[in-house]
Design a protein around this motif. Structure first.
Motif, PDB file in Angstrom:
ATOM      1  N   MET A 278       0.834  -1.216   0.000  1.00  0.00           N
ATOM      2  CA  MET A 278       0.000   0.000   0.000  1.00  0.00           C
ATOM      3  C   MET A 278       0.863   1.259   0.000  1.00  0.00           C
ATOM      4  N   ALA A 279       2.046   1.138   0.612  1.00  0.00           N
ATOM      5  CA  ALA A 279       2.962   2.296   0.658  1.00  0.00           C
ATOM      6  C   ALA A 279       3.669   2.485  -0.685  1.00  0.00           C
ATOM      7  N   GLY A 280       3.381   1.621  -1.652  1.00  0.00           N
ATOM      8  CA  GLY A 280       3.974   1.758  -2.984  1.00  0.00           C
ATOM      9  C   GLY A 280       5.374   1.172  -3.075  1.00  0.00           C
ATOM     10  N   LEU A 281       5.739   0.320  -2.105  1.00  0.00           N
ATOM     11  CA  LEU A 281       7.092  -0.252  -2.094  1.00  0.00           C
ATOM     12  C   LEU A 281       7.057  -1.696  -2.570  1.00  0.00           C
ATOM     13  N   ARG A 282       8.222  -2.175  -3.006  1.00  0.00           N
ATOM     14  CA  ARG A 282       8.282  -3.545  -3.555  1.00  0.00           C
ATOM     15  C   ARG A 282       8.785  -4.536  -2.535  1.00  0.00           C
ATOM     16  N   LEU A 283       8.005  -5.599  -2.349  1.00  0.00           N
ATOM     17  CA  LEU A 283       8.447  -6.676  -1.464  1.00  0.00           C
ATOM     18  C   LEU A 283       9.602  -7.410  -2.140  1.00  0.00           C
ATOM     19  N   PHE A 284      10.510  -7.949  -1.341  1.00  0.00           N
ATOM     20  CA  PHE A 284      11.691  -8.602  -1.919  1.00  0.00           C
ATOM     21  C   PHE A 284      11.463 -10.089  -2.171  1.00  0.00           C
ATOM     22  N   ALA A 285      10.745 -10.752  -1.258  1.00  0.00           N
ATOM     23  CA  ALA A 285      10.650 -12.215  -1.320  1.00  0.00           C
ATOM     24  C   ALA A 285       9.610 -12.670  -2.344  1.00  0.00           C
ATOM     25  N   ASP A 286       9.859 -13.823  -2.914  1.00  0.00           N
ATOM     26  CA  ASP A 286       8.850 -14.519  -3.719  1.00  0.00           C
ATOM     27  C   ASP A 286       7.579 -14.618  -2.863  1.00  0.00           C
ATOM     28  N   PRO A 287       6.437 -14.094  -3.372  1.00  0.00           N
ATOM     29  CA  PRO A 287       5.235 -14.039  -2.514  1.00  0.00           C
ATOM     30  C   PRO A 287       4.797 -15.407  -1.992  1.00  0.00           C
ATOM     31  N   VAL A 288       5.074 -16.463  -2.727  1.00  0.00           N
ATOM     32  CA  VAL A 288       4.638 -17.795  -2.281  1.00  0.00           C
ATOM     33  C   VAL A 288       5.384 -18.201  -1.006  1.00  0.00           C
ATOM     34  N   TYR A 289       6.601 -17.704  -0.851  1.00  0.00           N
ATOM     35  CA  TYR A 289       7.437 -18.129   0.285  1.00  0.00           C
ATOM     36  C   TYR A 289       7.753 -16.964   1.231  1.00  0.00           C
ATOM     37  N   ASP A 314      14.512   8.286  13.235  1.00  0.00           N
ATOM     38  CA  ASP A 314      14.565   9.643  13.793  1.00  0.00           C
ATOM     39  C   ASP A 314      13.187  10.294  13.831  1.00  0.00           C
ATOM     40  N   GLU A 315      12.368  10.023  12.814  1.00  0.00           N
ATOM     41  CA  GLU A 315      11.091  10.737  12.747  1.00  0.00           C
ATOM     42  C   GLU A 315       9.947   9.936  13.355  1.00  0.00           C
ATOM     43  N   HIS A 316      10.108   8.614  13.419  1.00  0.00           N
ATOM     44  CA  HIS A 316       8.972   7.787  13.863  1.00  0.00           C
ATOM     45  C   HIS A 316       9.326   6.832  14.992  1.00  0.00           C
ATOM     46  N   GLY A 317      10.574   6.794  15.386  1.00  0.00           N
ATOM     47  CA  GLY A 317      10.968   5.901  16.485  1.00  0.00           C
ATOM     48  C   GLY A 317      10.870   4.429  16.126  1.00  0.00           C
ATOM     49  N   VAL A 318      10.879   4.128  14.835  1.00  0.00           N
ATOM     50  CA  VAL A 318      10.769   2.727  14.413  1.00  0.00           C
ATOM     51  C   VAL A 318      12.155   2.217  14.028  1.00  0.00           C
ATOM     52  N   ALA A 351       4.463   4.081   9.666  1.00  0.00           N
ATOM     53  CA  ALA A 351       5.705   4.865   9.601  1.00  0.00           C
ATOM     54  C   ALA A 351       6.413   4.611   8.266  1.00  0.00           C
ATOM     55  N   VAL A 352       6.435   3.361   7.837  1.00  0.00           N
ATOM     56  CA  VAL A 352       7.053   3.032   6.535  1.00  0.00           C
ATOM     57  C   VAL A 352       6.339   3.808   5.432  1.00  0.00           C
ATOM     58  N   ALA A 353       4.999   3.833   5.498  1.00  0.00           N
ATOM     59  CA  ALA A 353       4.225   4.526   4.462  1.00  0.00           C
ATOM     60  C   ALA A 353       4.526   6.031   4.497  1.00  0.00           C
ATOM     61  N   ALA A 354       4.648   6.579   5.709  1.00  0.00           N
ATOM     62  CA  ALA A 354       4.901   8.024   5.823  1.00  0.00           C
ATOM     63  C   ALA A 354       6.270   8.364   5.240  1.00  0.00           C
ATOM     64  N   VAL A 355       7.275   7.551   5.520  1.00  0.00           N
ATOM     65  CA  VAL A 355       8.618   7.836   5.002  1.00  0.00           C
ATOM     66  C   VAL A 355       8.632   7.659   3.480  1.00  0.00           C
ATOM     67  N   ALA A 356       7.952   6.610   3.002  1.00  0.00           N
ATOM     68  CA  ALA A 356       7.900   6.397   1.541  1.00  0.00           C
ATOM     69  C   ALA A 356       7.233   7.597   0.875  1.00  0.00           C
ATOM     70  N   ALA A 357       6.182   8.130   1.497  1.00  0.00           N
ATOM     71  CA  ALA A 357       5.468   9.274   0.907  1.00  0.00           C
ATOM     72  C   ALA A 357       6.366  10.504   0.863  1.00  0.00           C
ATOM     73  N   GLU A 358       7.197  10.677   1.893  1.00  0.00           N
ATOM     74  CA  GLU A 358       8.124  11.833   1.893  1.00  0.00           C
ATOM     75  C   GLU A 358       9.065  11.758   0.686  1.00  0.00           C
ATOM     76  N   PHE A 359       9.534  10.548   0.399  1.00  0.00           N
ATOM     77  CA  PHE A 359      10.467  10.422  -0.727  1.00  0.00           C
ATOM     78  C   PHE A 359       9.744  10.548  -2.067  1.00  0.00           C
ATOM     79  N   ALA A 360       8.455  10.204  -2.068  1.00  0.00           N
ATOM     80  CA  ALA A 360       7.704  10.273  -3.329  1.00  0.00           C
ATOM     81  C   ALA A 360       7.312  11.717  -3.639  1.00  0.00           C
ATOM     82  N   ALA A 361       7.173  12.534  -2.579  1.00  0.00           N
ATOM     83  CA  ALA A 361       6.720  13.921  -2.796  1.00  0.00           C
ATOM     84  C   ALA A 361       7.823  14.720  -3.484  1.00  0.00           C
ATOM     85  N   PRO A 362       7.454  15.652  -4.407  1.00  0.00           N
ATOM     86  CA  PRO A 362       8.490  16.472  -5.049  1.00  0.00           C
ATOM     87  C   PRO A 362       9.168  17.359  -3.997  1.00  0.00           C
ATOM     88  N   ALA A 363      10.463  17.602  -4.158  1.00  0.00           N
ATOM     89  CA  ALA A 363      11.172  18.479  -3.223  1.00  0.00           C
ATOM     90  C   ALA A 363      10.502  19.846  -3.233  1.00  0.00           C
TER      91      ALA A 363
END
Ligand code: PLP
Length: 366
Positions: A278-289, A314-318, A351-363
């Motif tokens: 949902m955060a628009g990021l790519r999972l690394f593992a083969d989804p079956v495993y 730093d921003e989310h304590g995660v 938190a992952v989604a929030a950080v991903a969104a920061e990088f997706a937003a234009p500077a």
């Protein structure tokens, strides 16, 4: 907010385990210890789904590789190391250090070892005496199909030696029903304890192999540990505090129910993977495993994992982790094994989604 995902370090501890660790020291050759230790081993057998032996050493999980080799093998023995990530790689390397004739079956990182490939590798290497398997490859977020792999090993007549450091206690594993000869783990992962115990479930074929081993062994000697365990003791001074912790953690796991613990991890895995996607990021593992104990994903394109992780911290304590080996700065891993529940996982995924969104937003000045 401090979130509790510290792979590859220890997972957080349940209050009951922390409380157990406050228990005063007791004489480790006395009756109270013997009772506690016997009960710890009984509960550990239940959690490993075995009627055979489970034994414990003061050590981290890595010691399991060495203990497996010196107890079950002899210098020059041909073995097959299955490698689909950094921990499989390390197990293979330890085999080489001990002078085993290590043959390899590799799968690309992110994929599982396929039973048909194992079948082919064993057909090509019929003299192999043992197969090194990794239950949950923590470095890539992949869970190998251990039941099917062990069936292939069985057919071939070799020993199935399973590194289950980040799997057992979180993911389905049936030591006896799947014919696993040796199952190795460490207290700090799904067992919800501090680091410091190496745990080994040892089946009958492994016991037979201990009689043929060609290595000197002292501290890791399975036979000495079994003889002492028969008396409710350990051959050397036991790490009392860790045994208090492990006993309490096993009680919790068995009270929750082993299958329910597996189901909780399945839900946590699904929740985490869905959140990452949902955060628009790519999972690394083969989804079956894909592992239900740890989720690995790629940071946004062009963003180094260390930068992504620093923002999470730093921003989310995660506290999440990067990758290992050649993926060190190209992967992010979130652990969800042991004392992990939906609220913390939801917070971590947000938190992952929030950080991903920061990088997706234009500077701002773009
Ligand atoms: N094997 C696997 C699959 C692991 O995940 C780890 C640690 O993360 C190890 C072995 C090594 O365990 P330790 O770091 O406790 O020595």
């Amino acid at each position: 907010m401090e979130c509790n995902f510290r792979l590859p370090g220890p997972t957080p501890l349940p209050p009951r385990v922390l409380a157990a660790m406050q228990r005063p020291m007791m004489p480790h050759r006395g009756p109270a210890f013997k009772e506690l230790f016997r009960d710890t081993l009984r509960l550990a057998r239940l959690a490993h789904r075995t009627d055979h032996d489970v034994l414990i050493w003061p050590a981290s999980g890595s010691a399991g590789w060495e203990a497996a080799i010196v107890n079950l093998l002899a210098p020059g023995d041909p073995v097959l190391a299955t490698v689909c990530g950094d921990f499989g790689e390390r197990f293979a390397r330890v085999g080489e250090m001990f002078g085993l004739d290590v043959r390899r079956l590799d799968a690309p990182w992110g994929r599982a070892i396929a039973p048909e490939d194992l079948h082919g590798a064993l057909a090509a290497n019929p003299e192999v005496k043992a197969v090194f398997l990794t239950h949950n490859e923590t470095s890539t977020g992949v869970t190998n199909p251990i039941r099917d792999l062990a069936a292939v090993v069985r057919e071939h007549g070799a020993l199935a030696i399973v590194d289950a450091v980040s799997g057992v206690g979180a993911l389905p594993l049936e030591t006896d029903a799947w014919g696993l000869d040796l199952v190795l783990s460490g207290s700090q992962k799904a067992w919800m304890c501090p680091p410091g115990l190496m745990i080994a479930a040892i089946g009958p074929r492994a016991w037979a192999a201990t009689e043929r081993s060609g290595y000197p062994r002292f501290f890791w000697d399975f036979r000495a540990a079994r003889a002492s365990a028969g008396e409710g003791m350990t051959p050397t001074t036991p790490p009392l505090t860790l045994i208090y912790a492990f006993h309490a953690a096993l009680e919790m796991i068995l009270e929750e129910g082993v299958e329910r613990v597996w189901a909780r991890h399945r839900r946590l895995g699904e929740l985490t993977r869905a959140g990452v996607v949902m955060a628009g990021l790519r999972l690394f593992a083969d989804p079956v495993y894909a592992s239900d104990a740890v989720t690995a994903f790629l940071p946004p394109p062009g963003v180094a994992a260390r930068v992504f992780l620093a923002r999470l911290r730093d921003e989310h304590g995660v506290e999440a982790q990067g990758g290992q080996g050649h993926m060190a700065n190209a992967m992010v891993r979130v652990g969800h094994m042991g004392w992990a529940h939906e609220p913390e996982l939801r917070a971590a995924v947000d938190a992952v989604a929030a950080v991903a969104a920061e990088f997706a937003a234009p500077a701002p000045d773009a």
